[in-house]
Design a protein around this motif. Structure first.
Motif, PDB file in Angstrom:
ATOM      1  N   ALA A  18       0.835  -1.206   0.000  1.00 11.69           N
ATOM      2  CA  ALA A  18       0.000   0.000   0.000  1.00 11.69           C
ATOM      3  C   ALA A  18       0.870   1.257   0.000  1.00 11.69           C
ATOM      4  O   ALA A  18       0.561   2.238  -0.699  1.00 11.69           O
ATOM      5  CB  ALA A  18      -0.924  -0.002   1.216  1.00 11.69           C
ATOM      6  N   ILE A  19       1.953   1.237   0.770  1.00  7.17           N
ATOM      7  CA  ILE A  19       2.849   2.398   0.792  1.00  7.17           C
ATOM      8  C   ILE A  19       3.516   2.597  -0.563  1.00  7.17           C
ATOM      9  O   ILE A  19       3.614   3.727  -1.069  1.00  7.17           O
ATOM     10  CB  ILE A  19       3.902   2.240   1.910  1.00  7.17           C
ATOM     11  CG1 ILE A  19       3.246   2.478   3.274  1.00  7.17           C
ATOM     12  CG2 ILE A  19       5.073   3.199   1.708  1.00  7.17           C
ATOM     13  CD1 ILE A  19       4.166   2.299   4.445  1.00  7.17           C
ATOM     14  N   GLN A  20       3.957   1.513  -1.180  1.00  6.14           N
ATOM     15  CA  GLN A  20       4.574   1.624  -2.501  1.00  6.14           C
ATOM     16  C   GLN A  20       3.604   2.236  -3.511  1.00  6.14           C
ATOM     17  O   GLN A  20       3.979   3.125  -4.290  1.00  6.14           O
ATOM     18  CB  GLN A  20       5.029   0.247  -2.999  1.00  6.14           C
ATOM     19  CG  GLN A  20       6.246  -0.318  -2.290  1.00  6.14           C
ATOM     20  CD  GLN A  20       6.639  -1.653  -2.876  1.00  6.14           C
ATOM     21  OE1 GLN A  20       6.134  -2.700  -2.470  1.00  6.14           O
ATOM     22  NE2 GLN A  20       7.534  -1.634  -3.845  1.00  6.14           N
ATOM     23  N   VAL A  21       2.375   1.761  -3.508  1.00  3.71           N
ATOM     24  CA  VAL A  21       1.374   2.274  -4.445  1.00  3.71           C
ATOM     25  C   VAL A  21       1.062   3.735  -4.139  1.00  3.71           C
ATOM     26  O   VAL A  21       0.964   4.573  -5.052  1.00  3.71           O
ATOM     27  CB  VAL A  21       0.098   1.413  -4.400  1.00  3.71           C
ATOM     28  CG1 VAL A  21      -1.012   2.044  -5.237  1.00  3.71           C
ATOM     29  CG2 VAL A  21       0.386  -0.009  -4.884  1.00  3.71           C
ATOM     30  N   ALA A  22       0.898   4.056  -2.855  1.00  2.65           N
ATOM     31  CA  ALA A  22       0.563   5.423  -2.470  1.00  2.65           C
ATOM     32  C   ALA A  22       1.654   6.405  -2.895  1.00  2.65           C
ATOM     33  O   ALA A  22       1.363   7.518  -3.354  1.00  2.65           O
ATOM     34  CB  ALA A  22       0.338   5.506  -0.960  1.00  2.65           C
ATOM     35  N   ARG A  23       2.903   6.007  -2.758  1.00  4.43           N
ATOM     36  CA  ARG A  23       4.007   6.873  -3.185  1.00  4.43           C
ATOM     37  C   ARG A  23       3.972   7.099  -4.687  1.00  4.43           C
ATOM     38  O   ARG A  23       4.226   8.212  -5.168  1.00  4.43           O
ATOM     39  CB  ARG A  23       5.347   6.255  -2.783  1.00  4.43           C
ATOM     40  CG  ARG A  23       5.649   6.344  -1.291  1.00  4.43           C
ATOM     41  CD  ARG A  23       6.918   5.600  -0.940  1.00  4.43           C
ATOM     42  NE  ARG A  23       8.077   6.165  -1.615  1.00  4.43           N
ATOM     43  CZ  ARG A  23       8.812   7.168  -1.143  1.00  4.43           C
ATOM     44  NH1 ARG A  23       8.492   7.725   0.013  1.00  4.43           N
ATOM     45  NH2 ARG A  23       9.849   7.610  -1.799  1.00  4.43           N
ATOM     46  N   GLU A  24       3.630   6.055  -5.411  1.00  6.91           N
ATOM     47  CA  GLU A  24       3.651   6.132  -6.875  1.00  6.91           C
ATOM     48  C   GLU A  24       2.534   7.001  -7.429  1.00  6.91           C
ATOM     49  O   GLU A  24       2.717   7.708  -8.428  1.00  6.91           O
ATOM     50  CB  GLU A  24       3.558   4.716  -7.465  1.00  6.91           C
ATOM     51  CG  GLU A  24       3.649   4.645  -8.975  1.00  6.91           C
ATOM     52  CD  GLU A  24       5.051   4.952  -9.502  1.00  6.91           C
ATOM     53  OE1 GLU A  24       5.170   5.231 -10.707  1.00  6.91           O
ATOM     54  OE2 GLU A  24       6.019   4.909  -8.700  1.00  6.91           O
ATOM     55  N   ILE A  25       1.352   6.968  -6.801  1.00  2.00           N
ATOM     56  CA  ILE A  25       0.197   7.675  -7.381  1.00  2.00           C
ATOM     57  C   ILE A  25      -0.200   8.911  -6.568  1.00  2.00           C
ATOM     58  O   ILE A  25      -1.266   9.482  -6.786  1.00  2.00           O
ATOM     59  CB  ILE A  25      -1.022   6.733  -7.518  1.00  2.00           C
ATOM     60  CG1 ILE A  25      -1.540   6.283  -6.141  1.00  2.00           C
ATOM     61  CG2 ILE A  25      -0.677   5.528  -8.390  1.00  2.00           C
ATOM     62  CD1 ILE A  25      -2.852   5.499  -6.211  1.00  2.00           C
TER      63      ILE A  25
END
Length: 299
Positions: A18-25
């Motif tokens: 979730a953190i990886q996705v949140a950083r990306e978008i």
């Protein structure tokens, strides 16, 4: 604006993805784990430390005291208001957690009837007279799907399911929202899945780490802080076992093994719950999970 859901069984690595996705978008994260709502319940719920959140704002962590009870209706209203507020600031939203009913309440319409005090009082009296297990066995007979989704130790939710059945004359699960009644038709859901043996090993390792990090001391502090006054928090997996240990009904080794066993059972119930939602895209650890999810989001 985007609404992305990362769900699946406990110990599958949802928080990190979730953190990886949140950083990306460019997103903020909304917690959908019913036990991470509670202040002080950190080690036993695998709550990320603030330093592990990589500067991503996290919402609905540490918002309830342990002597307060959470409800699906409260979570629905609060989480939807947060989605609107975050989107209003031009940011995307990532929802992460393993409490399936909470995620469904956020995404879809609920059709639960109001409570009936007389029915509720009768069921509570039966729980006292005949034991909570007898009510759970009744739920298994009347609505096997609901029995899979609800922890047998959560007497409050077992009673609520039986109350809904008695009021409506229909299974509890018949009152759950349909997938075509979603509030967020553009939401994308991703489920993290792994084989049973791998997940079992991860669960056992997680519980061992909980003990190493001071889980017993955390529960002792919560007992002093009032966890025994709250119905929801005191029945959380792991916490209930250590409360029983402090009450003298099991040893510490038994409490640890019971925590592992109960967590494995919970993971199976989570898998069963989420498997019924055809909107979820399943992602296995054999793939590059982050890359797979981002490819779907951007396609």
């Amino acid at each position: 604006m985007k609404l992305i859901v990362i769900c699946g069984a406990t110990a599958t690595g949802k928080s990190d993805i979730a953190i990886q996705v949140a950083r990306e978008i460019d997103a903020e994260i909304i917690n959908a784990d019913s036990m991470q709502l509670y202040k002080g319940m950190d080690i036993g719920t695998a709550k990320l430390e603030p330093s592990e959140r990589q500067g991503i704002p996290h919402h609905l962590l540490d918002v309830l005291n342990v002597n307060e009870d959470s409800t699906v209706a409260w979570f629905q209203a609060t989480s939807r208001a947060l989605v609107s507020e975050i989107h209003g600031r031009g940011k995307n939203v990532v929802v992460v957690g393993g409490t399936g009913l909470y995620i469904k309440a956020l995404l879809d319409d609920l059709n639960f009837p109001d409570t009936d005090p007389a029915v509720r009082e009768k069921l509570e009296a039966e729980a006292l007279e005949f034991g909570a297990q007898s009510l759970f066995e009744r739920l298994q007979q009347l609505d096997p799907a609901a029995a899979l989704a609800i922890d047998r130790a959560n007497t409050r939710r077992v009673i609520r399911a039986l109350e809904v059945i008695e009021i409506t004359g229909k299974p509890f699960t018949a009152n759950l929202p349909r997938e075509d009644s979603t509030q967020y038709p553009d939401a994308m859901q991703f489920g993290l899945v792994m084989d049973r043996e791998h997940l079992r090993a991860r669960i056992d390792q997680r519980v061992d780490r909980m003990w190493e990090r001071g889980f017993v001391a955390e529960v002792d502090a919560l007992i002093k802080g009032g966890i025994l006054e709250g119905v929801t928090a005191q029945r959380a997996i792991g916490y209930s076992s250590l409360i029983a240990m402090r009450a003298g009904t099991m040893s510490e080794d038994e409490a640890k093994e019971e925590t592992k066993r109960a967590t494995r059972q919970y993971a199976r119930r989570q898998e069963t719950w989420f498997s019924r939602d055809a909107r979820i895209t399943w992602v296995s650890p054999q793939s590059d999970r982050f890359a797979t999810i981002m490819q779907k989001i951007n396609s």
